[in-house]
Design a protein around this motif. Structure first.
Motif, PDB file in Angstrom:
ATOM      1  N   ASP A   1     -24.730  40.818   3.991  1.00  0.00           N
ATOM      2  CA  ASP A   1     -23.313  40.439   4.584  1.00  0.00           C
ATOM      3  C   ASP A   1     -22.302  40.006   3.539  1.00  0.00           C
ATOM      4  O   ASP A   1     -21.327  40.601   3.568  1.00  0.00           O
TER       5      ASP A   1
ATOM      6  N   LEU B   1     -19.320  42.217   1.943  1.00  0.00           N
ATOM      7  CA  LEU B   1     -17.996  41.505   2.009  1.00  0.00           C
ATOM      8  C   LEU B   1     -17.101  41.558   0.545  1.00  0.00           C
ATOM      9  O   LEU B   1     -15.979  42.151   0.334  1.00  0.00           O
TER      10      LEU B   1
ATOM     11  N   ARG C   1     -16.417  45.174  -0.471  1.00  0.00           N
ATOM     12  CA  ARG C   1     -15.207  45.527   0.361  1.00  0.00           C
ATOM     13  C   ARG C   1     -13.913  45.003  -0.463  1.00  0.00           C
ATOM     14  O   ARG C   1     -13.000  45.827  -0.298  1.00  0.00           O
ATOM     15  N   ARG C   2     -14.094  43.748  -0.687  1.00  0.00           N
ATOM     16  CA  ARG C   2     -12.852  43.140  -1.183  1.00  0.00           C
ATOM     17  C   ARG C   2     -12.639  43.713  -2.747  1.00  0.00           C
ATOM     18  O   ARG C   2     -11.368  44.016  -2.845  1.00  0.00           O
TER      19      ARG C   2
END
Length: 112
Positions: free
Chosen positions: A65, A69, A72-73
């Motif tokens: 996870d 994340l 994605r950032r």
């Protein structure tokens, strides 16, 4: 005619394996670029957790996870940067009417 993935679910397993491979590679690159302590801080995990993931090659749910994340950032930042670059290029290329409305298009050189 039934597809193979609807019979035995092998496509789902393959997708998960590819996901874990991508995350493992990203983790390796992140540690190489930032160092263990900084990488752990960026991911929001303890450096011991990061070391275990590195050594075992296992991407736990929490680590997966955190990696997704951060990916994605990074992707969002890259997209924002590209949009800004395109905007600047469009503005520099003539802005008002530069797209086939003027005598020539500064974007492609086409004459109106």
């Amino acid at each position: 005619m039934r597809r193979k993935d609807t019979v035995d679910g092998s496509d789902g397993l393959e997708v998960e394996q590819l996901r874990r491979l991508r995350l493992s590679e990203f983790l390796r690159d992140l540690v190489r670029q930032e160092g263990k302590m900084e990488a752990a801080e960026l991911l929001g995990v303890n450096h011991k957790t990061l070391t275990r993931a590195e050594e075992s090659g296992e991407i736990t749910g929490r680590m997966g996870d955190a990696l997704e994340l951060l990916l994605r950032r990074a992707d969002d930042a890259e997209v924002a940067h590209l949009r800004e670059t395109v905007s600047v290029l469009e503005w520099a290329g003539g802005g008002a009417g530069g797209r086939h409305g003027d005598a020539s298009c500064s974007g492609c050189g086409r004459r109106a």
